[in-house]
Write an enzyme that holds these catalytic residues in place. Structure first.
Site, PDB file in Angstrom:
ATOM      1  N   ASP A  38      31.173   6.645  10.465  1.00 58.26           N
ATOM      2  CA  ASP A  38      32.616   6.762  11.055  1.00 58.26           C
ATOM      3  C   ASP A  38      32.609   5.630  11.684  1.00 58.26           C
ATOM      4  O   ASP A  38      31.975   4.747  12.029  1.00 58.26           O
ATOM      5  CB  ASP A  38      32.233   7.921  12.241  1.00 58.26           C
ATOM      6  N   ASP A  66      34.429   2.010   8.667  1.00 60.23           N
ATOM      7  CA  ASP A  66      35.845   2.046   8.632  1.00 60.23           C
ATOM      8  C   ASP A  66      36.614   2.376   7.135  1.00 60.23           C
ATOM      9  O   ASP A  66      36.511   1.550   6.195  1.00 60.23           O
ATOM     10  CB  ASP A  66      36.543   0.642   9.055  1.00 60.23           C
ATOM     11  N   ASN A  93      36.453  13.122   4.618  1.00 55.58           N
ATOM     12  CA  ASN A  93      36.823  13.667   5.912  1.00 55.58           C
ATOM     13  C   ASN A  93      37.721  13.207   6.923  1.00 55.58           C
ATOM     14  O   ASN A  93      38.801  13.555   7.361  1.00 55.58           O
ATOM     15  CB  ASN A  93      35.612  14.451   6.547  1.00 55.58           C
ATOM     16  N   TYR A 158      52.292  12.472   8.497  1.00 51.63           N
ATOM     17  CA  TYR A 158      50.881  13.327   8.144  1.00 51.63           C
ATOM     18  C   TYR A 158      51.188  14.191   7.178  1.00 51.63           C
ATOM     19  O   TYR A 158      50.229  14.084   6.146  1.00 51.63           O
ATOM     20  CB  TYR A 158      50.754  14.059   9.539  1.00 51.63           C
ATOM     21  N   LYS A 162      49.078  13.696   3.583  1.00 50.17           N
ATOM     22  CA  LYS A 162      48.066  14.876   3.314  1.00 50.17           C
ATOM     23  C   LYS A 162      48.436  15.427   1.849  1.00 50.17           C
ATOM     24  O   LYS A 162      47.837  15.966   0.895  1.00 50.17           O
ATOM     25  CB  LYS A 162      47.717  15.764   4.106  1.00 50.17           C
ATOM     26  N   VAL A 193      42.452  23.788  13.470  1.00 50.06           N
ATOM     27  CA  VAL A 193      41.236  24.105  13.765  1.00 50.06           C
ATOM     28  C   VAL A 193      40.871  23.347  15.409  1.00 50.06           C
ATOM     29  O   VAL A 193      41.191  22.388  15.407  1.00 50.06           O
ATOM     30  CB  VAL A 193      40.134  23.466  12.842  1.00 50.06           C
TER      31      VAL A 193
HETATM   32  N1  LIG Z   1      41.475  19.817  13.379  1.00 50.81           N
HETATM   33  C1  LIG Z   1      42.477  20.455  12.747  1.00 50.81           C
HETATM   34  O1  LIG Z   1      43.350  21.266  13.082  1.00 50.81           O
HETATM   35  C2  LIG Z   1      42.611  19.805  11.219  1.00 50.81           C
HETATM   36  C3  LIG Z   1      43.439  20.609  10.045  1.00 50.81           C
HETATM   37  C4  LIG Z   1      43.932  20.310   9.197  1.00 50.81           C
HETATM   38  C5  LIG Z   1      43.163  19.170   8.564  1.00 50.81           C
HETATM   39  N2  LIG Z   1      42.404  18.379   9.226  1.00 50.81           N
HETATM   40  C6  LIG Z   1      41.675  17.177   8.871  1.00 50.81           C
HETATM   41  O2  LIG Z   1      40.378  17.238   9.024  1.00 50.81           O
HETATM   42  C7  LIG Z   1      39.917  15.930   9.251  1.00 50.81           C
HETATM   43  C8  LIG Z   1      38.997  15.857  10.347  1.00 50.81           C
HETATM   44  O3  LIG Z   1      39.531  16.056  11.418  1.00 50.81           O
HETATM   45  P1  LIG Z   1      39.183  16.659  12.734  1.00 50.81           P
HETATM   46  O4  LIG Z   1      39.897  17.670  13.327  1.00 50.81           O
HETATM   47  O5  LIG Z   1      37.684  16.722  12.795  1.00 50.81           O
HETATM   48  O6  LIG Z   1      39.475  15.299  13.705  1.00 50.81           O
HETATM   49  P2  LIG Z   1      38.949  14.395  14.660  1.00 50.81           P
HETATM   50  O7  LIG Z   1      39.638  13.550  15.416  1.00 50.81           O
HETATM   51  O8  LIG Z   1      38.002  15.353  15.674  1.00 50.81           O
HETATM   52  O9  LIG Z   1      37.762  13.683  13.853  1.00 50.81           O
HETATM   53  C9  LIG Z   1      38.087  12.622  12.935  1.00 50.81           C
HETATM   54  C10 LIG Z   1      37.225  11.473  12.898  1.00 50.81           C
HETATM   55  O10 LIG Z   1      37.770  10.571  11.861  1.00 50.81           O
HETATM   56  C11 LIG Z   1      37.201   9.285  12.631  1.00 50.81           C
HETATM   57  N3  LIG Z   1      38.048   8.350  12.000  1.00 50.81           N
HETATM   58  C12 LIG Z   1      39.262   7.855  12.404  1.00 50.81           C
HETATM   59  N4  LIG Z   1      39.852   6.689  11.589  1.00 50.81           N
HETATM   60  C13 LIG Z   1      38.811   6.225  10.956  1.00 50.81           C
HETATM   61  C14 LIG Z   1      38.516   5.307  10.271  1.00 50.81           C
HETATM   62  N5  LIG Z   1      39.377   4.311  10.104  1.00 50.81           N
HETATM   63  N6  LIG Z   1      37.323   5.015   9.419  1.00 50.81           N
HETATM   64  C15 LIG Z   1      36.235   6.140   9.752  1.00 50.81           C
HETATM   65  N7  LIG Z   1      36.511   7.186  10.371  1.00 50.81           N
HETATM   66  C16 LIG Z   1      37.546   7.215  10.890  1.00 50.81           C
HETATM   67  C17 LIG Z   1      37.269   9.415  13.990  1.00 50.81           C
HETATM   68  O11 LIG Z   1      36.604   8.489  14.812  1.00 50.81           O
HETATM   69  C18 LIG Z   1      36.892  10.826  14.149  1.00 50.81           C
HETATM   70  O12 LIG Z   1      35.392  10.851  14.482  1.00 50.81           O
HETATM   71  C19 LIG Z   1      40.781  14.946   9.193  1.00 50.81           C
HETATM   72  O13 LIG Z   1      41.205  14.577   7.847  1.00 50.81           O
HETATM   73  C20 LIG Z   1      42.215  16.145   9.562  1.00 50.81           C
HETATM   74  O14 LIG Z   1      43.560  15.355   9.092  1.00 50.81           O
HETATM   75  C21 LIG Z   1      42.309  18.704  10.509  1.00 50.81           C
END
Ligand SMILES: NC(=O)c1ccc[n+]([C@@H]2O[C@H](COP(=O)([O-])OP(=O)(O)OC[C@H]3O[C@@H](n4cnc5c(N)ncnc54)[C@H](O)[C@@H]3O)[C@@H](O)[C@H]2O)c1
Length: 260
Positions: A38, A66, A93, A158, A162, A193
């Protein structure tokens, strides 16, 4: 207890919290060794430490990474080789959401969204495939979103990023198949989620997170938002050999939204 990914060697990005932490934990519970990465390095190490505490020494290692930086990818692929003995499961992810309509979205935000959500997968697959080939069979799981298949007026960056993940997944899948790598590549498309990503959405709309969750749940036919394990279970299936005939496909976990 069945160990559905016993012996697999996995790397999960964005694993400090939310879905990434759930994927990494479930993969480790089912027998994989996991590199948790992360941009929040302390968070990634925290997830790895909790996995080691639950499942034993050597099950996980954490690192700052990153995903927009190709050199950082080289370092974590080398780390996977050195610390867990190789790589055959890559879960792309890490992702971010940015707000604004087509008229108000800032161009820097647009670019940042594509950099984190899409460039990451380009770099990650380019840097990881040579090592993954050595440890085939392999599986790449790209976390897209239902927002990659269904548009909204309030998230053009977004939505477009995606959707790019969705199609990039298919191209990678066909490349791996054509070159007989025995590496599959599929995308996962969750609806809302309950993770920290929705904290930002609540802030943007200036409402309490619980009010937001109730509002979002009303839009979903199953009348609830997803839990992190609903998505992690799909990642587990795609990472395992149970899905060995599935590649270039999209798995929707959306409580029925896309059926409407
Ligand atoms: N939660 C939802 O509702 C949802 C729905 C559809 C898709 N998603 C996708 O699921 C994935 C995870 O989402 P989440 O809900 O756990 O979000 P979150 O914000 O809780 O976690 C995302 C993580 O990605 C890390 N991150 C951000 N930029 C980064 C970078 N440049 N390099 C490395 N790490 C980085 C952040 O530090 C964080 O820990 C994402 O791709 C998101 O788009 C989430």
């Amino acid at each position: 207890m069945s160990r559905r990914v016993a012996g697999k060697l996995a790397l999960v990005t964005g694993a400090a919290q939310g879905l990434g932490a759930a994927h990494a934990t479930l993969l480790a519970r089912e027998g994989a060794r996991v590199v948790c990465t992360d941009v929040n390095g302390e968070g990634a190490k925290g997830t790895a430490a909790r996995i080691v505490e639950q499942f034993g020494a050597g099950t996980a290692v954490g690192a700052r990474h990153d995903v927009t930086d190709p050199e950082a990818w080289e370092r974590v692929v080398a780390l996977a080789k050195d610390e867990i003995g190789g790589l055959n499961v890559l879960v792309n992810n890490a992702g971010i959401g940015v707000g604004g309509t087509i008229e108000t979205c800032d161009f820097d935000d647009w670019r940042r969204c594509f950099s984190v959500n899409v460039d990451s997968i380009f770099h990650g697959c380019q840097k990881a495939l040579p090592l993954m080939r050595e440890h085939a069979p392999g599986s790449i799981v790209n976390i897209s979103s239902i927002a990659g298949l269904i548009a909204s007026d309030t998230m053009p960056a977004y939505n477009a990023s995606k959707a790019a993940v969705w199609m990039l997944t298919k191209s990678i899948a066909l490349h791996c198949a054509k070159n007989r790598m025995d590496i599959r590549c599929n995308s996962v498309h969750p609806t809302f989620v309950d993770t920290p990503i929705l904290d930002g959405t609540a802030r943007n709309h200036n409402i309490d997170k619980n009010v937001l969750l109730e509002k979002l749940a009303r839009q979903i036919p199953l009348k609830k938002v997803g839990e992190p394990d609903d998505i992690a279970n799909a990642v587990l299936y795609l990472a395992s050999d149970e899905s060995k005939f599935m590649t270039g496909a999209e798995l929707k976990l959306d409580g029925g939204i896309s059926a409407m």
